[in-house]
Enzyme design. Structure first.
Site, PDB file in Angstrom:
ATOM      1  N   ASP A   1       0.849  -1.196   0.000  1.00  0.00           N
ATOM      2  CA  ASP A   1       0.000   0.000   0.000  1.00  0.00           C
ATOM      3  C   ASP A   1       0.886   1.248   0.000  1.00  0.00           C
ATOM      4  O   ASP A   1       2.090   1.171   0.284  1.00  0.00           O
ATOM      5  CB  ASP A   1      -0.897  -0.026   1.252  1.00  0.00           C
ATOM      6  CG  ASP A   1      -2.151   0.821   1.103  1.00  0.00           C
ATOM      7  OD1 ASP A   1      -2.239   1.610   0.139  1.00  0.00           O
ATOM      8  OD2 ASP A   1      -3.043   0.707   1.949  1.00  0.00           O
ATOM      9  N   GLY A   2       0.290   2.375  -0.269  1.00  0.00           N
ATOM     10  CA  GLY A   2       1.008   3.650  -0.234  1.00  0.00           C
ATOM     11  C   GLY A   2       0.805   4.343   1.104  1.00  0.00           C
ATOM     12  O   GLY A   2       0.243   3.778   2.040  1.00  0.00           O
ATOM     13  N   ALA A   3       1.283   5.577   1.194  1.00  0.00           N
ATOM     14  CA  ALA A   3       1.072   6.382   2.414  1.00  0.00           C
ATOM     15  C   ALA A   3       1.201   7.851   2.033  1.00  0.00           C
ATOM     16  O   ALA A   3       1.831   8.195   1.030  1.00  0.00           O
ATOM     17  CB  ALA A   3       2.097   6.022   3.485  1.00  0.00           C
TER      18      ALA A   3
ATOM     19  N   LYS B   1      -2.142   7.883   6.686  1.00  0.00           N
ATOM     20  CA  LYS B   1      -2.832   7.423   5.486  1.00  0.00           C
ATOM     21  C   LYS B   1      -4.235   8.002   5.436  1.00  0.00           C
ATOM     22  O   LYS B   1      -4.726   8.529   6.422  1.00  0.00           O
ATOM     23  CB  LYS B   1      -2.894   5.887   5.466  1.00  0.00           C
ATOM     24  CG  LYS B   1      -1.528   5.270   5.147  1.00  0.00           C
ATOM     25  CD  LYS B   1      -1.562   3.764   5.004  1.00  0.00           C
ATOM     26  CE  LYS B   1      -2.569   3.208   4.057  1.00  0.00           C
ATOM     27  NZ  LYS B   1      -2.480   3.723   2.676  1.00  0.00           N
ATOM     28  N   GLY B   2      -4.852   7.882   4.284  1.00  0.00           N
ATOM     29  CA  GLY B   2      -6.242   8.325   4.169  1.00  0.00           C
ATOM     30  C   GLY B   2      -6.444   9.467   3.199  1.00  0.00           C
ATOM     31  O   GLY B   2      -7.558   9.957   3.033  1.00  0.00           O
TER      32      GLY B   2
ATOM     33  N   GLY C   1      -6.602   9.295   0.156  1.00  0.00           N
ATOM     34  CA  GLY C   1      -7.560   8.856  -0.868  1.00  0.00           C
ATOM     35  C   GLY C   1      -8.900   8.447  -0.277  1.00  0.00           C
ATOM     36  O   GLY C   1      -9.793   8.012  -1.000  1.00  0.00           O
TER      37      GLY C   1
ATOM     38  N   GLU D   1      -8.063  -0.124   4.322  1.00  0.00           N
ATOM     39  CA  GLU D   1      -6.595  -0.243   4.334  1.00  0.00           C
ATOM     40  C   GLU D   1      -6.104  -0.645   5.720  1.00  0.00           C
ATOM     41  O   GLU D   1      -5.192  -1.455   5.862  1.00  0.00           O
ATOM     42  CB  GLU D   1      -5.953   1.084   3.922  1.00  0.00           C
ATOM     43  CG  GLU D   1      -6.145   1.408   2.460  1.00  0.00           C
ATOM     44  CD  GLU D   1      -5.659   2.798   2.081  1.00  0.00           C
ATOM     45  OE1 GLU D   1      -5.358   3.000   0.902  1.00  0.00           O
ATOM     46  OE2 GLU D   1      -5.582   3.680   2.958  1.00  0.00           O
TER      47      GLU D   1
ATOM     48  N   LYS E   1       7.425  11.756   0.657  1.00  0.00           N
ATOM     49  CA  LYS E   1       6.567  11.303   1.762  1.00  0.00           C
ATOM     50  C   LYS E   1       7.314  11.170   3.092  1.00  0.00           C
ATOM     51  O   LYS E   1       6.689  10.901   4.108  1.00  0.00           O
ATOM     52  CB  LYS E   1       5.938   9.948   1.400  1.00  0.00           C
ATOM     53  CG  LYS E   1       5.151   9.937   0.100  1.00  0.00           C
ATOM     54  CD  LYS E   1       3.874  10.695   0.223  1.00  0.00           C
ATOM     55  CE  LYS E   1       3.003  10.719  -0.998  1.00  0.00           C
ATOM     56  NZ  LYS E   1       2.448   9.454  -1.416  1.00  0.00           N
TER      57      LYS E   1
HETATM   58  C1  5RP Z   1      -5.485   6.174   0.431  1.00  0.00           C
HETATM   59  C2  5RP Z   1      -4.095   6.242   0.956  1.00  0.00           C
HETATM   60  C3  5RP Z   1      -2.989   6.310  -0.035  1.00  0.00           C
HETATM   61  O1  5RP Z   1      -2.150   5.223   0.153  1.00  0.00           O
HETATM   62  C4  5RP Z   1      -2.249   7.594   0.152  1.00  0.00           C
HETATM   63  O2  5RP Z   1      -3.155   8.667   0.000  1.00  0.00           O
HETATM   64  C5  5RP Z   1      -1.088   7.729  -0.828  1.00  0.00           C
HETATM   65  O3  5RP Z   1      -1.584   7.917  -2.116  1.00  0.00           O
HETATM   66  P1  5RP Z   1      -0.603   8.128  -3.353  1.00  0.00           P
HETATM   67  O4  5RP Z   1       0.155   6.853  -3.542  1.00  0.00           O
HETATM   68  O5  5RP Z   1      -1.525   8.439  -4.501  1.00  0.00           O
HETATM   69  O6  5RP Z   1       0.301   9.290  -3.007  1.00  0.00           O
HETATM   70  O7  5RP Z   1      -3.852   6.232   2.134  1.00  0.00           O
HETATM   71  O8  5RP Z   1      -6.426   6.170   1.477  1.00  0.00           O
END
Ligand code: 5RP
Length: 227
Positions: free
Chosen positions: A85-87, A98-99, A101, A107, A125
């Site tokens: 997953d991303g952050a 996170k959050g 998106g 998640e 990040k």
């Molecule tokens: C979604 C998240 C995403 O992982 C976070 O917003 C990072 O998004 P991106 O990879 O587009 O920078 O927590 O709820």
């Protein structure tokens, strides 16, 4: 030299998918960086990788389906072997925000069930522990005023996230409140406080959940692990 953020995300994703093996249950994160990993996993499935995946949002589900990645209902498995997953931000102590998106609830559930949580990010990040963060909080609409007042009592200024001029609605029909706590020194305590407010379903502080953060930096990747 200007940074190529998309390339950094892609490099982190390519590195992370190397940890996926056959016959595994794999969590699929949400966001632009996780999307790169999903594309890579799609290629791996095309080339014979045998996995079952649990998506963390409808958007991710659709993307995974478009790559013919086999999906499984989370309630039919007792554990998830690995999630990628991303952050929005991370510290070297592997605390995540996170959050961004709006998919933090699923998640967080998937990260809590997963044996290994790999977070992939670009170099923008990286944050310091006492940095200034806005913490996304998922709130049931019925409790939103109460929650905003309770957040105020712990020195946060919360704003209901908008989509146009209407509240942003999550997949679980909730609101997201983005909370500005200014400088945060004790993230553990803040997490505890937020968990104690009725009406908050989940918050975007992910503490002791990540096993590893893989950060793309220029032309390579750097890994941060639990110390
Ligand atoms: C979604 C998240 C995403 O992982 C976070 O917003 C990072 O998004 P991106 O990879 O587009 O920078 O927590 O709820």
């Amino acid at each position: 030299m200007s940074k190529d953020i998309e390339k950094e995300k892609q490099l982190a994703a390519k590195e992370a998918v190397k940890f996926i093996n056959d016959y595994r249950v794999v969590g699929l994160g949400t966001g632009s960086t996780a999307d790169y990993a999903i594309r890579e996993i799609g290629d791996m499935v095309k080339n014979g990788l045998n996995i079952q995946a649990v998506p963390t949002s409808n958007k991710t589900k659709l993307l995974a389906q478009s790559f013919n990645i086999p999906l499984v209902d989370i309630n039919t498995v007792d554990s998830i072997d690995i999630t990628i997953d991303g952050a929005d931000a991370f510290t070297e102590d592997l605390i995540l925000i996170k959050g961004g998106g709006g998919a933090l609830l699923k998640e967080k559930v998937v990260a809590s069930i997963a044996k290994e949580v790999i977070i992939i990010v670009d170099s923008s990040k990286k944050a310091s522990l006492a940095g200034k963060f806005k913490v996304p909080v998922e709130v049931i609409p019925f409790a939103s005023r109460y929650v905003l007042n309770q957040i105020h009592l712990i020195n946060g200024i919360g704003n209901i996230r908008l989509s146009g001029d209407q509240p942003f609605i999550t997949e679980h029909c909730n609101f997201i409140v983005d909370v500005d706590f200014g400088r945060i020194d004790d993230l553990d305590f803040l997490s505890y406080k937020l968990n104690s407010i009725e009406g908050i379903v989940a918050h975007g502080l992910f503490i002791k959940l990540a096993s590893k953060v893989i950060m793309g930096e220029n032309d390579s990747t750097v890994a941060f692990k639990v110390k």
